[in-house]
Write an enzyme that holds these catalytic residues in place. Structure first.
Site, PDB file in Angstrom:
ATOM      1  N   HIS A 132      46.912 154.898  23.502  1.00 21.98           N
ATOM      2  CA  HIS A 132      46.106 154.330  24.587  1.00 21.98           C
ATOM      3  C   HIS A 132      46.888 154.257  25.892  1.00 21.98           C
ATOM      4  O   HIS A 132      46.287 154.213  26.973  1.00 21.98           O
ATOM      5  CB  HIS A 132      45.558 152.950  24.200  1.00 21.98           C
ATOM      6  N   ASP A 143      47.024 154.962  17.107  1.00 16.01           N
ATOM      7  CA  ASP A 143      47.513 154.509  18.418  1.00 16.01           C
ATOM      8  C   ASP A 143      48.936 154.999  18.662  1.00 16.01           C
ATOM      9  O   ASP A 143      49.785 154.255  19.150  1.00 16.01           O
ATOM     10  CB  ASP A 143      47.430 153.000  18.572  1.00 16.01           C
ATOM     11  N   GLY A 160      52.100 145.891  29.443  1.00 14.07           N
ATOM     12  CA  GLY A 160      53.029 146.951  29.813  1.00 14.07           C
ATOM     13  C   GLY A 160      54.064 147.275  28.761  1.00 14.07           C
ATOM     14  O   GLY A 160      54.757 148.285  28.833  1.00 14.07           O
ATOM     15  N   ASN A 161      54.192 146.372  27.745  1.00 10.99           N
ATOM     16  CA  ASN A 161      55.091 146.627  26.627  1.00 10.99           C
ATOM     17  C   ASN A 161      54.537 147.676  25.673  1.00 10.99           C
ATOM     18  O   ASN A 161      55.262 148.175  24.807  1.00 10.99           O
ATOM     19  CB  ASN A 161      55.343 145.350  25.812  1.00 10.99           C
ATOM     20  N   SER A 162      53.262 147.982  25.790  1.00 10.17           N
ATOM     21  CA  SER A 162      52.637 148.938  24.874  1.00 10.17           C
ATOM     22  C   SER A 162      53.420 150.247  24.830  1.00 10.17           C
ATOM     23  O   SER A 162      53.732 150.834  25.869  1.00 10.17           O
ATOM     24  CB  SER A 162      51.207 149.241  25.306  1.00 10.17           C
ATOM     25  N   GLY A 203      39.594 166.738   1.914  1.00  9.94           N
ATOM     26  CA  GLY A 203      38.256 167.326   1.866  1.00  9.94           C
ATOM     27  C   GLY A 203      37.268 166.467   1.103  1.00  9.94           C
ATOM     28  O   GLY A 203      36.501 166.973   0.273  1.00  9.94           O
TER      29      GLY A 203
END
Length: 339
Positions: free
Chosen positions: A80, A112, A188-190, A243
C-alpha cells in the site's frame, strides 16, 4: 592540548562497546547498526475522477518507509506504500540525503508486501533474522518515518506483544500471521523494518491496519524471504498454484449445513482442469489439513504456504477423504495469467 598517560591509550566513542543485555542501550546499538539501511519512500499518484464539468485530475502524495535487502538497490516495503502498484512516480530517500527513482518489481496487496528497485549499487544491507524463533516479551525496535521525511529514521522501542495475530483491513482483506508490538508505529512507518535486539529484521511494519495506541503490527520477515530471494534472482516473483476453489471447514458447515468430522482444514469445492490438483488426483469434498506438515485452516493458509515454492517443486498434501487420512504429492506449476 589533550595529553594522556602512555600506558593508558585514549579511548574514543567508537571504541566503546554497547552492552546488548542492558535494556537502556540495546535500541541505540540497533539504530547504530541498522538505520543506514532504512529508506524513505514518497509515492505520487494522479487521481482521476469525474465531476459535473467532466473528468478531472488531482495529484496525491503518500509517504512510507522501506529497507534495503540487496546492495544493488532492492528494497522491501508495503504494497500500500507504493499504491498497490498503481503509481505515477516513486522517490526513494537514502541516509546520505540523496534520492533515487524507484520502480516496483513485484507487489501483492493481500500480503501487503512489495519489492522496489533503485538504480544504485554498493548500498548498506539490512541483516534478516528468523521470525519463527520470536518469543513474546522480547525487545523490538522499529525504525521509519512516522509522519514526514523531516522525522526520518525515528527509532521507537518496545517488545513483541503477541504472535500469529489475525487482523482484518478496512477493505475486508484479512492478513495473517502478524507480529504484534507496542513499539510506536504510525502511517509513515509503513514498510519500515522491525528489528530484534541484535539489529536483525524480524518484521515489516504495516500501519494499514487501524490500531490503538500501543498496538502495532508487522508482517513476519520469513513470509517475505522466499519472495525477496526470487525477485533478486529473476527480477520478479511468479506464484505457483494448486488449482482449487476451497472453503474453510467452519464456513462450509455453516453455509451448507453439513456436519463434517474434520475440526479444521480447507474443503475442496472445485478443481481446475489441467491444474496440479487434478493431475495429482485431488477431488471435490477432499479436506486439506496440512501441506508438507504445516497445518492448514483456510485458503489464505494455502496461499501463504505456496509462496515458499517455485515451479516444479513437489509438495505433500495431507487430506481427509471419506474420513480417511491420506497423503497426495503435487507437482506445483506457475499460476497461469487467466487463473
Amino acid at each position: 592540548e589533550i595529553t594522556r598517560n602512555q600506558d593508558r591509550p585514549l579511548v574514543t566513542a567508537q571504541d566503546v562497546n554497547i552492552n546488548l543485555s542492558d535494556d537502556i542501550y540495546f535500541a541505540a546499538a540497533v539504530a547504530e547498526k541498522s538505520q543506514k539501511t532504512v529508506v524513505g519512500i514518497t509515492t505520487d499518484v494522479v487521481q482521476r475522477y469525474n465531476t459535473f464539468w467532466g473528468p478531472q485530475m488531482r495529484p496525491a502524495r503518500s509517504m512510507g518507509s522501506g529497507f534495503i535487502v540487496d546492495s544493488s538497490g532492492y528494497i522491501v516495503t508495503n504494497s500500500h506504500v507504493v499504491g498497490d502498484g498503481q503509481y505515477d512516480s516513486i522517490t526513494v530517500s537514502l541516509i546520505d540525503g540523496s534520492t533515487e527513482v524507484g520502480e516496483v518489481l513485484w507487489y501483492d496487496s493481500t500480503l501487503d508486501l512489495a519489492v522496489v528497485k533503485i538504480n544504485r549499487t554498493g548500498l548498506p544491507v539490512a541483516e534478516l533474522g528468523d521470525s519463527d524463533k520470536l518469543m513474546v516479551g522480547e525487545p523490538a525496535v522499529a525504525i521509519g518515518n512516522p509522519m514526514t521525511l523531516d522525522l526520518e529514521r525515528t527509532v521507537t522501542q518496545g517488545i513483541i506483544s503477541g504472535l500469529n495475530r489475525t487482523i482484518q483491513f478496512d477493505n475486508g482483506t484479512v492478513i495473517e500471521p502478524l507480529i504484534q508490538t507496542d513499539a510506536s508505529i504510525n502511517s509513515g512507518n509503513s514498510g519500515g523494518p522491525l528489528f530484534n535486539a541484535k539489529g536483525q529484521v524480524i518484521g515489516i511494519n504495516t500501519a494499514k491496519i487501524n490500531s490503538a495506541e500501543g498496538l502495532g503490527f508487522s508482517i513476519p520477515i520469513n513470509t517475505a524471504k522466499p519472495i525477496i530471494e526470487q525477485v533478486i534472482r529473476d527480477g520478479t516473483f511468479k506464484t505457483v498454484y494448486v488449482g482449487i476453489r476451497g472453503m474453510d471447514v467452519e464456513t462450509f458447515k455453516m453455509v451448507y449445513g453439513v456436519d463434517l468430522t474434520a475440526e479444521y482444514g480447507v474443503v475442496i469445492i472445485e478443481t481446475v482442469k489441467n491444474s496440479p490438483a487434478t493431475e495429482a488426483g485431488l477431488q471435490p469434498n477432499d479436506i486439506i489439513i496440512a501441506i508438507d506438515g504445516k497445518k492448514i485452516e483456510n485458503m489464505p493458509d494455502v496461499q501463504r504456504k505456496l509462496y515458499e515454492y517455485k515451479e516444479n517443486d513437489k509438495s505433500q498434501f495431507t487430506i481427509l477423504r471419506n474420513g480417511q487420512e491420506m497423503n497426495i504429492t503435487l507437482t506445483l506449476k506457475i499460476q497461469p495469467a487467466e487463473f
